[in-house]
Design an enzyme around this catalytic site. Structure first.
Site, short mmCIF file in Angstrom:
data_model
loop_
_atom_site.label_atom_id
_atom_site.label_comp_id
_atom_site.label_asym_id
_atom_site.label_seq_id
_atom_site.Cartn_x
_atom_site.Cartn_y
_atom_site.Cartn_z
N SER A 131 -10.78 5.94 17.86
CA SER A 131 -9.68 6.82 18.26
C SER A 131 -9.92 7.42 19.64
O SER A 131 -11.05 7.70 20.02
CB SER A 131 -9.50 7.95 17.26
OG SER A 131 -8.47 8.82 17.70
N LYS A 185 -10.03 6.25 9.47
CA LYS A 185 -9.15 6.19 10.66
C LYS A 185 -7.68 6.31 10.24
O LYS A 185 -6.89 6.96 10.92
CB LYS A 185 -9.40 4.90 11.45
CG LYS A 185 -8.46 4.74 12.66
CD LYS A 185 -8.70 5.79 13.72
CE LYS A 185 -7.62 6.04 14.75
NZ LYS A 185 -6.78 5.04 15.24
N HIS A 188 -7.10 9.85 9.57
CA HIS A 188 -7.07 10.52 10.89
C HIS A 188 -5.65 10.42 11.46
O HIS A 188 -5.07 11.40 11.94
CB HIS A 188 -8.09 9.86 11.83
CG HIS A 188 -7.89 10.18 13.28
ND1 HIS A 188 -6.89 9.61 14.04
CD2 HIS A 188 -8.53 11.04 14.11
CE1 HIS A 188 -6.93 10.10 15.27
NE2 HIS A 188 -7.93 10.96 15.34
N ASN A 189 -5.08 9.25 11.40
CA ASN A 189 -3.74 9.06 11.96
C ASN A 189 -2.68 9.80 11.15
O ASN A 189 -1.71 10.29 11.72
CB ASN A 189 -3.40 7.56 12.04
CG ASN A 189 -4.07 6.90 13.23
OD1 ASN A 189 -5.13 7.35 13.67
ND2 ASN A 189 -3.49 5.85 13.75
N GLU A 192 -2.85 13.13 12.36
CA GLU A 192 -2.25 13.08 13.72
C GLU A 192 -0.72 13.16 13.63
O GLU A 192 -0.08 13.94 14.35
CB GLU A 192 -2.70 11.76 14.37
CG GLU A 192 -2.02 11.38 15.67
CD GLU A 192 -2.44 9.97 16.13
OE1 GLU A 192 -3.66 9.71 16.23
OE2 GLU A 192 -1.56 9.13 16.36
#
Ligand code: 6PG
Length: 470
Positions: A131, A185, A188-189, A192
């Site tokens: 990222s 990940k 994480h997104n 986000e």
């Protein structure tokens, strides 16, 4: 005859991300080789390496043969089919013990499948979340590797060298077994998406209720970024309001179409959270709002049919800026709480063995959701690795109790003005539901038993009951 140069690290895919990542590896003293079907990209690598040992080629055989054994080959190609095609191509040239690293936003289910496939072929594989966008890849991303520890140890030194650093600590750590890296990940997104949607809603309120112009918006987010909201996303939000339109008059933000695209990672987070039965309502709201945003034509038509008279509350700009800042802080905490709770559950379901403190630690720098809040999250998991939800950590509970009035207030203002605050509302409802020791879903359970004899449990007796409802 001089010995042929062999390179330490290889990259397939020399688009901006791949090339930048590889140049970062070269900056850290490792020799690099890159492969791309596009000749220009291969050439650009050699030029941009500025004399550091770097070789670009369009030939897969040459590329693989140029790497030191055991080979370390990273892929930064579009997620999906292309990854499988590249892997199959590489398999014709690599040898037992070589390592393939997928650095794209691959779906974790694909990573699990690829791990099995390559295990049979005795080729090591890591599914790695990266990222930080193009700049992060070039100067220090946050890196989330998953697979086998043995495979990770082969590239640990390189990944630690290229990653972002916070207080000298690298923003990379082995996440866990199997597809752990891609799962982390993905979440994480999801976070986000939630933060971005919350920022969009805060912008709507400040602009359309508070009447802040672009300069005032810039100042407001700049101020937020000096305090407890300090984060990459708030920082870029502040700077976006100062960007002039180079193709016309005025500011660029006012010319950008209100349709947000998506590549799928946020949606996967919501879908998978549903599968595991873990609530992530702020992330769901963010995915939903991207969907509604893309229905532009319908919205324009509906805006005429469903026109209403609404009330904008009168509030001093400074007061509103303060309220919105506190509401953002509250909602960011709930978004991280949801993502972290999903990771805790996924780790059990999928046997990843995730270390929550390490996850928060490597998100403190380099990645899109980096924020000072992550240091507090790291601390929370460091003092209690079994924390069921961040919201019940002492420090976070205090933050939430101290700011809940502000989020209630801005949601009410939004409701009165007809401004949608789906993500803010989801954050608050998540908090209110989680702290409610008696939700009204006893009624839901009664209905299930009423129409389907699905039985229910009681508050006063153990066991399972059914009633012949009259
Ligand atoms: C990152 C970003 C990166 C990418 C997103 C965009 O961590 O560097 O998350 O992975 O910019 O995937 O996602 P959408 O296109 O779905 O908004």
């Amino acid at each position: 005859m001089s010995k042929k140069q062999l390179y330490d690290f290889g990259m397939v895919g020399l688009g901006v991300m791949g090339r930048n990542f590889l140049l970062n590896v070269a900056d850290n003293g490792f020799s690099v080789a890159g492969l791309d079907t596009n000749k220009e990209h291969a050439k650009a690598l050699e030029e941009e390496a500025k004399g550091k040992p770097a070789m670009g080629t369009t030939n897969m055989k040459t590329f693989v043969a140029s790497l030191k054994k055991p080979r370390k080959i990273m892929l930064l190609v579009p997620a999906g089919k292309v990854v499988d095609i590249v892997i199959d191509g590489l398999l014709k040239h690599v040898e037992k013990g070589d390592l393939i690293i997928d650095g794209g936003n691959s779906f974790f289910v694909d990573t699990d499948r690829r791990l099995e496939y390559l295990k049979d072929k005795k080729v090591e594989f890591l599914g790695v979340g990266v990222s930080g966008g193009a700049k992060g890849a070039r100067f220090g991303p946050s890196i989330m590797p998953g697979g086998s520890k043995k495979a990770y140890n082969k590239v640990k030194k390189i990944l630690e060298a290229v990653s972002a650093k916070v207080n000298g600590e690298p923003c990379v750590a082995f996440m866990g077994k199997g597809s752990a890296g891609n799962y982390v990940k993905m979440v994480h997104n999801g976070i986000e998406y939630a933060m971005m949607q919350l920022l969009a809603e805060s912008y709507d309120i400040l602009k359309n209720i508070g009447g802040l112009n672009n300069e005032e918006l810039h100042q407001a987010y700049k101020k937020y970024n000096r305090g407890k909201l300090k984060s990459f996303l708030v920082e870029i939000t502040a700077s976006i309001f100062t960007q002039k339109d180079e193709m016309g008059r005025g500011m660029l933000i006012d010319k950008i179409l209100d349709k947000a695209k998506q590549k799928g990672t946020g949606k996967w987070t919501s879908q998978n959270a549903m599968d595991f039965g873990i609530p992530v309502p702020t992330i769901d709201a963010a995915v939903t709002m991207r969907g509604i945003s893309s229905q532009k034509k319908e919205r324009v038509a509906a805006s005429k049919i469903l026109k209403l008279r609404t009330t904008k509350s009168k509030v001093a700009k400074a007061k509103l800026v303060k309220e919105v800042g506190e509401a953002l802080f509250f909602a960011f905490i709930t978004a991280y709480s949801q993502g972290m709770a999903l990771l805790v559950d996924a780790s059990k379901e999928k046997n990843y063995g995730l270390d929550m403190e390490a996850t928060a630690r490597i998100w403190r720098g380099g990645c899109i959701i980096r924020a000072t809040l992550l240091e507090d999250i790291r601390k929370a998991y460091s003092s209690n690795s079994d924390l069921p939800n961040l919201m019940v950590d002492k420090a976070f509970a205090k933050h939430l109790k101290g700011t809940h009035n502000s989020i209630r207030s801005i949601i009410k203002r939004g409701i009165d003005a007809g401004i949608p605050t789906l993500a803010f509302s989801a954050s608050l409802a998540y908090f209110d539901a989680y702290r409610d020791s008696r939700l009204p879903l006893n009624l839901t359970q009664a209905q299930r038993d009423h129409f389907g004899s699905h039985t229910y449990e009681r508050t006063d007796k153990k066991g399972v009951f059914h009633t012949e409802w009259k």
